[in-house]
Design a protein around this motif. Structure first.
Motif, PDB file in Angstrom:
ATOM      1  N   LEU A 150      -6.444   3.607   1.602  1.00  0.00           N
ATOM      2  CA  LEU A 150      -7.500   2.846   2.281  1.00  0.00           C
ATOM      3  C   LEU A 150      -7.028   1.427   2.569  1.00  0.00           C
ATOM      4  O   LEU A 150      -7.237   0.895   3.671  1.00  0.00           O
ATOM      5  CB  LEU A 150      -8.765   2.810   1.413  1.00  0.00           C
ATOM      6  CG  LEU A 150      -9.576   4.099   1.350  1.00  0.00           C
ATOM      7  CD1 LEU A 150     -10.720   3.945   0.367  1.00  0.00           C
ATOM      8  CD2 LEU A 150     -10.116   4.433   2.724  1.00  0.00           C
ATOM      9  N   ALA A 151      -6.389   0.805   1.559  1.00  0.00           N
ATOM     10  CA  ALA A 151      -5.903  -0.560   1.762  1.00  0.00           C
ATOM     11  C   ALA A 151      -4.862  -0.583   2.881  1.00  0.00           C
ATOM     12  O   ALA A 151      -4.831  -1.488   3.717  1.00  0.00           O
ATOM     13  CB  ALA A 151      -5.319  -1.097   0.467  1.00  0.00           C
ATOM     14  N   VAL A 167       2.518   1.523  -3.531  1.00  0.00           N
ATOM     15  CA  VAL A 167       1.596   1.931  -4.593  1.00  0.00           C
ATOM     16  C   VAL A 167       1.132   3.364  -4.368  1.00  0.00           C
ATOM     17  O   VAL A 167       1.068   4.168  -5.312  1.00  0.00           O
ATOM     18  CB  VAL A 167       0.389   0.967  -4.657  1.00  0.00           C
ATOM     19  CG1 VAL A 167      -0.634   1.471  -5.659  1.00  0.00           C
ATOM     20  CG2 VAL A 167       0.852  -0.413  -5.040  1.00  0.00           C
ATOM     21  N   MET A 201      -7.853   9.596 -12.140  1.00  0.00           N
ATOM     22  CA  MET A 201      -7.787   8.172 -11.810  1.00  0.00           C
ATOM     23  C   MET A 201      -6.601   7.893 -10.892  1.00  0.00           C
ATOM     24  O   MET A 201      -6.694   7.075  -9.969  1.00  0.00           O
ATOM     25  CB  MET A 201      -7.667   7.364 -13.091  1.00  0.00           C
ATOM     26  CG  MET A 201      -8.846   7.585 -14.016  1.00  0.00           C
ATOM     27  SD  MET A 201      -9.674   6.077 -14.365  1.00  0.00           S
ATOM     28  CE  MET A 201     -11.051   6.559 -15.336  1.00  0.00           C
ATOM     29  N   LEU A 202      -5.473   8.584 -11.139  1.00  0.00           N
ATOM     30  CA  LEU A 202      -4.310   8.382 -10.265  1.00  0.00           C
ATOM     31  C   LEU A 202      -4.624   8.838  -8.849  1.00  0.00           C
ATOM     32  O   LEU A 202      -4.226   8.191  -7.876  1.00  0.00           O
ATOM     33  CB  LEU A 202      -3.098   9.139 -10.815  1.00  0.00           C
ATOM     34  CG  LEU A 202      -2.401   8.494 -11.994  1.00  0.00           C
ATOM     35  CD1 LEU A 202      -1.332   9.422 -12.548  1.00  0.00           C
ATOM     36  CD2 LEU A 202      -1.782   7.167 -11.592  1.00  0.00           C
ATOM     37  N   LEU A 247      -7.554   8.856  -7.392  1.00  0.00           N
ATOM     38  CA  LEU A 247      -8.410   7.850  -6.752  1.00  0.00           C
ATOM     39  C   LEU A 247      -7.627   6.581  -6.439  1.00  0.00           C
ATOM     40  O   LEU A 247      -7.837   5.937  -5.406  1.00  0.00           O
ATOM     41  CB  LEU A 247      -9.598   7.528  -7.663  1.00  0.00           C
ATOM     42  CG  LEU A 247     -10.623   8.651  -7.762  1.00  0.00           C
ATOM     43  CD1 LEU A 247     -11.582   8.417  -8.894  1.00  0.00           C
ATOM     44  CD2 LEU A 247     -11.386   8.757  -6.459  1.00  0.00           C
ATOM     45  N   LEU A 248      -6.680   6.265  -7.318  1.00  0.00           N
ATOM     46  CA  LEU A 248      -5.830   5.100  -7.084  1.00  0.00           C
ATOM     47  C   LEU A 248      -5.027   5.296  -5.804  1.00  0.00           C
ATOM     48  O   LEU A 248      -4.923   4.393  -4.966  1.00  0.00           O
ATOM     49  CB  LEU A 248      -4.897   4.929  -8.277  1.00  0.00           C
ATOM     50  CG  LEU A 248      -4.209   3.592  -8.444  1.00  0.00           C
ATOM     51  CD1 LEU A 248      -5.248   2.524  -8.664  1.00  0.00           C
ATOM     52  CD2 LEU A 248      -3.251   3.649  -9.616  1.00  0.00           C
ATOM     53  N   GLY A 301       0.824  -1.205   0.000  1.00  0.00           N
ATOM     54  CA  GLY A 301       0.000   0.000   0.000  1.00  0.00           C
ATOM     55  C   GLY A 301       0.856   1.252   0.000  1.00  0.00           C
ATOM     56  O   GLY A 301       0.590   2.205  -0.726  1.00  0.00           O
ATOM     57  N   GLY A 347      -7.202   4.860  -2.915  1.00  0.00           N
ATOM     58  CA  GLY A 347      -7.449   3.433  -2.721  1.00  0.00           C
ATOM     59  C   GLY A 347      -6.294   2.765  -1.999  1.00  0.00           C
ATOM     60  O   GLY A 347      -6.502   1.958  -1.080  1.00  0.00           O
ATOM     61  N   ALA A 348      -5.075   3.127  -2.399  1.00  0.00           N
ATOM     62  CA  ALA A 348      -3.902   2.538  -1.748  1.00  0.00           C
ATOM     63  C   ALA A 348      -3.877   2.915  -0.271  1.00  0.00           C
ATOM     64  O   ALA A 348      -3.572   2.085   0.593  1.00  0.00           O
ATOM     65  CB  ALA A 348      -2.637   3.004  -2.450  1.00  0.00           C
TER      66      ALA A 348
END
Lengths: 557, 204, 68
Positions: free
Chosen positions: C53-54, C18, C43-44, C46-47, C15, C50-51
């Motif tokens: 969050l993970a 990324v 998108m990057l 949000l990516l 995580g 997401g990382a």
């Protein structure tokens, strides 16, 4: 390093060689004009079938005890009638049909952005239509065109077929919307700014995102219904925790915008026909254009007004009611603009114009009953009655279908090079107009008195108005037969139209009828609005269109 | 933009037709992603609607989803988004071999994510608390949404595999590589959808 | 050391990697123009989220992990 020279021209200068051979030219054609005509023919075939179903409904209702068909069959008939008229007739005619046929010509493009995708979306459409009608063989859906669960979960296998068929026709609409949106955004002729686009193009421009976004939401709902029926995934099954009301949300989130999919292009047709035959610039061009966009936007925020009786929380009902009232404002703006366009004009009462004026009148009635229905107390009273049937037919027949007929009489010369017969046309209009009103006006009273819709038998107190409506509906059907006779007769024997029989000013009338494969010999430059009848035409580069000059080859300027 | 990265036709001139059609295809592809987004949004709405329809979440008899493995699996997918980004960057800058390696890494990570999904599915279906998409609204929404997403990942992996083969055959040049751009857009889209699905299923 | 711990550790480490890569790529692309690059930037972003969050899930800050 020097930048290399620009070689071949762009899309505007690129002319594909015209395909030879019957199949490539007329069956699997990539040409938007042919595809538009294919859409219209297919949709009119489905229109005849669904019209027969409508007459079966009216024949059943001649007698309070029914007796023409069994009650189950009756349920199947009105379900397929509604589904066909919405998805296989009105939407394909107005978007795939007139959209394909006219708007690329009006923006000065050689074709739509993705011709191959266009062909694909056409060919999905008859296939899904056949699927829909084949559901009769396995027990057609019986819950109306809305297919509310739990009834739609219990029916025979035909409901799954219905879901698959509508899903497919939805895919076709989505692709059409995507295609049209890209075409309008990217392929307008030089000089054609957004505020110089003809209003029919604005109608398509407002419709395309609805087709693209709302139809996908419908696809999700149908997929959920399908897997619920076939694999038992309990989205809508209350015995396993699912929610039937959720279907209503998912369905109306599509189907309310779908109402605007069915009417915005018709608004566009009317906005072309009225100024042409009133010989007067359209009143409030920008208001009409932007109100279409406003309707398209707010159309997404009102779906739950179909669900006031479904147990929606009161604090949610109120905003839906208010936003629905608000939609009346842009619609009213259009009605007033059209009326003001007619005011003081030099009106030619051609058949197309008659249909357009009829549209304005009948759509106003349908719109006003819509405002009635938006009011929660009134809606609670008439929900699920014939008042709804009257309202929706005033909007979809008096509105959309009249728009389609106006468009047919107006653009038939552009399709075929011949004018539809005016005498038959006027007969068609008057019989249709009178028959329509006599059929559907009494239904308002039936609804207020409490006759429920979608039932095969009814209380004898409603017998007179029902019989009246049924006999009047035969008149309407007769009028439509006249239309078909007119089309078939005029294709061979109609008066030759020449390029511009109406003296109209949009781009499609400045080129031969029917247009050449490549549309324009040289893509024109646009200098202004097309509606100013006192001025010279605002186009340059059209001098050679009506001569024998060859089209401008790729790369040459 | 240097001349080397401009789209050229067979005579070495700038290909205006390509520039304009690429514009159309890009716009069309983005709109396709928008409508695909609506497809997911509708099912997400269905999930949230069912989740709030009264009986508490997760429904009785169902255990909350364990986040540990899903977190690891998500990072695998997010990592593939990062490698895809660098694949495109390297292609744009002319480092063909590095592009190929990044692309292959993306495929491996994407396939790894699918394997992880399969592992998680078997756990739910054959585990202690049997859940399948017909057994209740939990299974219905979970398996439909993640299955739809898995289908998108699978299509993406197939697409990227085709890209590898096409690139090896020299289909894409420095000026004309819309296929790779579209693949990157699609792959990012699939990643971002997973950010949402991961949040609403495992974190909410 | 059980499987869940390994998974968490993997999620945290990957995580971070990324997330850093995504935000670095976003930083590098910040001034890029063109429709597709605007989309890539979104998108990057949000990516990267997401990382994160993970990563937080791996640290047991968000999400659910059974006891044991």
């Amino acid at each position: 390093m020097a930048v290399a020279a620009v070689s071949a021209g762009g899309i505007a200068d690129h002319i594909h060689p015209e395909p030879q051979g019957f199949v490539r030219r007329y069956v699997f054609s990539l040409d938007h004009k042919i595809i538009g005509i294919q859409y219209l023919i297919t949709a009119f075939v489905f229109f005849m079938l669904a019209g027969l179903l409508a007459e079966a409904i009216r024949t059943q209702l001649l007698n309070p005890n029914g007796g023409f068909v069994a009650a189950d069959t009756y349920n199947e008939i009105y379900s397929i009638h509604g589904s066909t008229m919405v998805w296989l007739v009105i939407i394909p005619m107005l978007t795939g049909g007139f959209g394909n046929l006219v708007f690329p010509l009006q923006i000065g493009a050689r074709d739509v952005a993705f011709p191959w995708l266009n062909m694909l979306s056409f060919w999905i459409f008859p296939v899904s239509g056949l699927m829909l009608f084949s559901s009769f063989l396995m027990g057609a859906p019986t819950a109306g065109w809305m297919e509310y669960p739990p009834v739609s979960l219990q029916g025979a296998a035909g409901t799954s077929m219905w879901a698959a068929a509508i899903f497919l026709v939805g895919v076709s609409s989505t692709m059409t919307g995507l295609n049209f949106l890209v075409t309008i955004l990217k392929m307008r002729a030089p000089g054609m700014t957004f505020t110089r686009m003809p209003l029919f193009v604005w109608g398509q421009f407002a419709t395309a995102p609805l087709l693209m976004i709302a139809t996908t939401a419908l696809a999700a709902a149908l997929a959920a219904l399908f897997i619920n029926r076939v694999f038992g995934v309990p989205f809508f099954d209350p015995t396993k925790g699912g929610s039937p009301v959720m279907w209503q949300h998912m369905f109306w989130f599509y189907s309310h915008p779908a109402v605007y999919i069915m009417i915005l292009p018709a608004f566009g047709i009317i906005s072309e026909v009225l100024p042409t035959f009133a010989r007067k610039p359209i009143f409030g061009y920008k208001l009409i254009a932007f109100s279409s966009m406003a309707i398209a936007l707010t159309g997404f925020m009102v779906w739950a007004h179909h669900m006031f009786t479904s147990g929606l929380a009161p604090f949610l009902q109120l905003p839906f009611m208010i936003i629905t009232f608000v939609i009346g404002v842009p619609t009213g703006i259009k009605i007033f603009s059209w009326t003001a366009t007619l005011w003081g004009g030099k009106i030619h009462y051609n058949t197309a114009m008659l249909f357009a004026i009829g549209f304005v009148g009948l759509f106003t009635i349908g719109g006003i009953t819509g405002i009635f229905l938006a009011a929660i107390p009134y809606d609670l009273h008439v929900h699920g009655t014939y008042f709804i049937v009257a309202h929706l037919h005033y909007v979809l027949v008096g509105g959309s279908l009249m728009g389609v007929f106006a468009g047919m009489y107006y653009w038939f010369p552009k399709m075929s090079g011949r004018v539809l017969n005016e005498t038959l046309g006027k007969l068609h209009f008057w019989l249709f107009f009178i028959g329509f009103n006599l059929t559907f006006l009494p239904m308002h009273w039936l609804g207020i008195e409490g006759m429920p819709r979608e039932v095969a038998t009814y209380d004898p107190q409603f017998a007179f108005l029902n019989q009246f409506a049924s006999y009047a509906s035969y008149l309407m059907t007769f009028a439509i037969l006249i239309f078909f006779v007119n089309v078939i007769w005029s294709i061979r024997n109609g008066k030759r139209s020449g390029p511009n029989p109406w003296g109209a000013r949009t781009l499609e009338w400045q080129i031969p009828s029917p247009p050449n494969y490549y549309n324009f010999k040289h893509v024109p430059t646009v200098y202004g609005l097309p509606y100013d009848f006192s001025q010279p035409l605002p186009y340059k580069g059209l001098d050679e269109e009506l001569t024998d000059a060859p089209p401008v080859a790729a790369g040459a300027h | 933009m240097t001349a080397a990265s401009l789209p050229l036709d067979s005579h070495g001139n700038v290909d205006q037709l390509y520039i304009e059609t690429r514009e159309l295809r890009l716009q069309g592809f983005l709109l396709f992603l928008v409508s695909d987004c609506v497809l997911f949004a509708s099912f997400i709405f269905a999930y949230l609607y069912l989740r709030n329809s009264g009986q508490g979440w997760p429904p009785p008899g169902i255990q909350r989803l364990d986040v540990a493995f899903a977190a690891w699996n998500s990072v695998v997918l997010f990592g593939s988004g990062a490698t895809m980004h660098y694949a495109l960057e390297n292609f744009k800058h002319g480092n063909f071999m590095r592009y190929m390696w990044f692309l292959l890494a993306t495929i491996v990570l994407g396939a790894g994510f699918l394997g992880g999904q399969a592992y998680e599915y078997t756990h739910l279906i054959y585990g202690e608390h049997v859940t399948w998409w017909g057994s209740g609204i939990f299974g219905a929404s979970f398996f439909t949404l993640t299955g739809m997403h898995g289908m998108h990942v699978f299509i993406g992996v197939c697409y990227l595999t085709v890209l590898v083969l096409q690139s090896a055959a020299g289909v894409y040049t420095r000026g004309k590589f819309f296929g790779i751009t579209a693949g990157t857009l699609y792959w990012h889209f699939v990643d971002v959808i997973w950010v949402v699905l991961f949040s609403i299923f495992y974190l909410l | 050391m059980n499987a869940a711990l390994i998974e968490r550790l993997g999620a945290v480490i990957a995580g971070i990697v990324v997330g850093v890569v995504a935000f670095y790529a976003l930083y590098k692309d910040w001034h890029a123009t063109g429709v597709e690059n605007q989309v890539f930037k979104l998108m990057l972003l949000l990516l990267g989220i997401g990382a994160i969050l993970a990563l937080l899930a791996g640290l047991n800050v968000v999400g659910f992990a059974p006891k044991g």
